[in-house]
Design a protein around this motif. Structure first.
Motif, PDB file in Angstrom:
ATOM      1  N   ASP A 228       0.880  -1.150   0.000  1.00 36.46           N
ATOM      2  CA  ASP A 228       0.000   0.000   0.000  1.00 36.46           C
ATOM      3  C   ASP A 228       0.931   1.216   0.000  1.00 36.46           C
ATOM      4  O   ASP A 228       1.340   1.686   1.052  1.00 36.46           O
ATOM      5  CB  ASP A 228      -0.848  -0.087   1.270  1.00 36.46           C
ATOM      6  N   GLU A 229       1.341   1.637  -1.204  1.00 35.98           N
ATOM      7  CA  GLU A 229       2.357   2.676  -1.273  1.00 35.98           C
ATOM      8  C   GLU A 229       1.799   4.023  -0.798  1.00 35.98           C
ATOM      9  O   GLU A 229       0.726   4.428  -1.203  1.00 35.98           O
ATOM     10  CB  GLU A 229       2.896   2.787  -2.700  1.00 35.98           C
ATOM     11  N   LYS A 230       2.573   4.633   0.086  1.00 41.80           N
ATOM     12  CA  LYS A 230       2.109   5.904   0.642  1.00 41.80           C
ATOM     13  C   LYS A 230       2.867   7.047  -0.015  1.00 41.80           C
ATOM     14  O   LYS A 230       4.021   6.884  -0.377  1.00 41.80           O
ATOM     15  CB  LYS A 230       2.366   5.957   2.150  1.00 41.80           C
TER      16      LYS A 230
ATOM     17  N   SER B 181       5.271  10.083  -0.472  1.00 48.28           N
ATOM     18  CA  SER B 181       6.497  10.295   0.272  1.00 48.28           C
ATOM     19  C   SER B 181       6.614  11.715   0.793  1.00 48.28           C
ATOM     20  O   SER B 181       6.314  12.672   0.095  1.00 48.28           O
ATOM     21  CB  SER B 181       7.691  10.018  -0.631  1.00 48.28           C
TER      22      SER B 181
ATOM     23  N   SER C 181       7.471   7.151  -3.612  1.00 44.58           N
ATOM     24  CA  SER C 181       6.528   6.692  -2.586  1.00 44.58           C
ATOM     25  C   SER C 181       7.288   6.051  -1.430  1.00 44.58           C
ATOM     26  O   SER C 181       8.468   5.723  -1.549  1.00 44.58           O
ATOM     27  CB  SER C 181       5.583   5.641  -3.181  1.00 44.58           C
TER      28      SER C 181
ATOM     29  N   THR D  68       6.780   1.305   5.832  1.00 43.66           N
ATOM     30  CA  THR D  68       6.847   2.345   6.867  1.00 43.66           C
ATOM     31  C   THR D  68       7.695   1.880   8.051  1.00 43.66           C
ATOM     32  O   THR D  68       8.006   0.701   8.199  1.00 43.66           O
ATOM     33  CB  THR D  68       5.438   2.667   7.416  1.00 43.66           C
TER      34      THR D  68
END
Ligand code: IMP
Length: 202
Positions: free
Chosen positions: A19-21, A23, A30, A34
């Motif tokens: 689930d790329e967040k 950056s 991204s 985490t």
């Protein structure tokens, strides 16, 4: 990966549906993993290793510099007697693709003879570095040699290798942070992120 290369043997670490967040760092596309995800997985890995090596007094060998953060966090979660050593090798220089040439920059301080060695690596890409190190420690008379890598890139391995502990299997992207660098930068990011390809494109 060519079809004549055996599958890696390790407890399965499936490719995450990351689930790329977005950056917080402008050089990354991204955040892939985490800080909290790293912490949780490394605690599990430490418990697995403690269970497997409870009475073996393992020698953890960290591959400098990329494995430093992984090593300090992982070994603090391994609740059994153990010792630490470091090795520095170069296989990358400042480029983003493996040269395939492994050179020892700093050798071990302790002998590995009759020791149960666990090599700690930040990322397994082609596998050339770990293949070289595993063979080298066997040659010096280690009782056993296991590999613990925080990251395993999917489908990029060029050589067969047994890997006992894998933190995360990740897609084939160039990642930085938590020890991993590009041109020696970004190691201190507390998470793992994907570097913008424009920054390393030739
Ligand atoms: P291998 O010998 O090709 O498996 O390469 C292992 C080494 O290449 C690692 O210890 C890293 O230093 C470097 N490396 C491979 N992929 C990456 C990446 O995505 N980011 C940063 N370093 C990498």
């Amino acid at each position: 990966m060519s079809s004549d290369i055996p599958q890696f043997t390790h407890p399965s670490a499936p490719v995450e549906a990351f689930d790329e967040k977005p950056s917080p760092h402008g050089d990354l596309t991204s955040v892939l993993i985490t800080e909290d995800e790293l912490k949780a997985r490394i605690l599990q890995m430490g418990a697995d290793i403690a269970r497997d090596y409870a009475d073996k007094n393992p020698l953890f060998i960290g591959v400098l510099k990329g494995a430093v953060y992984f090593m300090t966090d992982l070994t603090r979660s391994v609740d059994c007697p153990l010792t630490l050593d470091f090795m520095a090798v170069s296989s990358y220089g400042d480029a983003h693709k493996s040269s395939g040439v492994v050179r020892i920059i700093k050798d071990l301080n302790e002998p590995v003879t009759d020791r149960h060695v666990i090599i700690l690596e930040d990322i397994l890409d082609t596998g050339l570095t770990l293949k070289y190190l595993a063979r080298n420690f066997h040659g010096r008379g280690a009782a056993s040699v296991a590999i613990a890598t925080l990251l395993l890139k999917e489908g990029t391995q060029a050589v067969p290798l047994d890997v006992q502990y894998v933190g995360f299997t990740i897609p084939d992207a160039f990642v930085v942070g938590y020890g991993l660098d590009y041109a020696q930068q970004y190691r201190n990011l507390p998470y793992i992120g994907v570097l913008k390809p424009a920054l390393y494109a030739e």
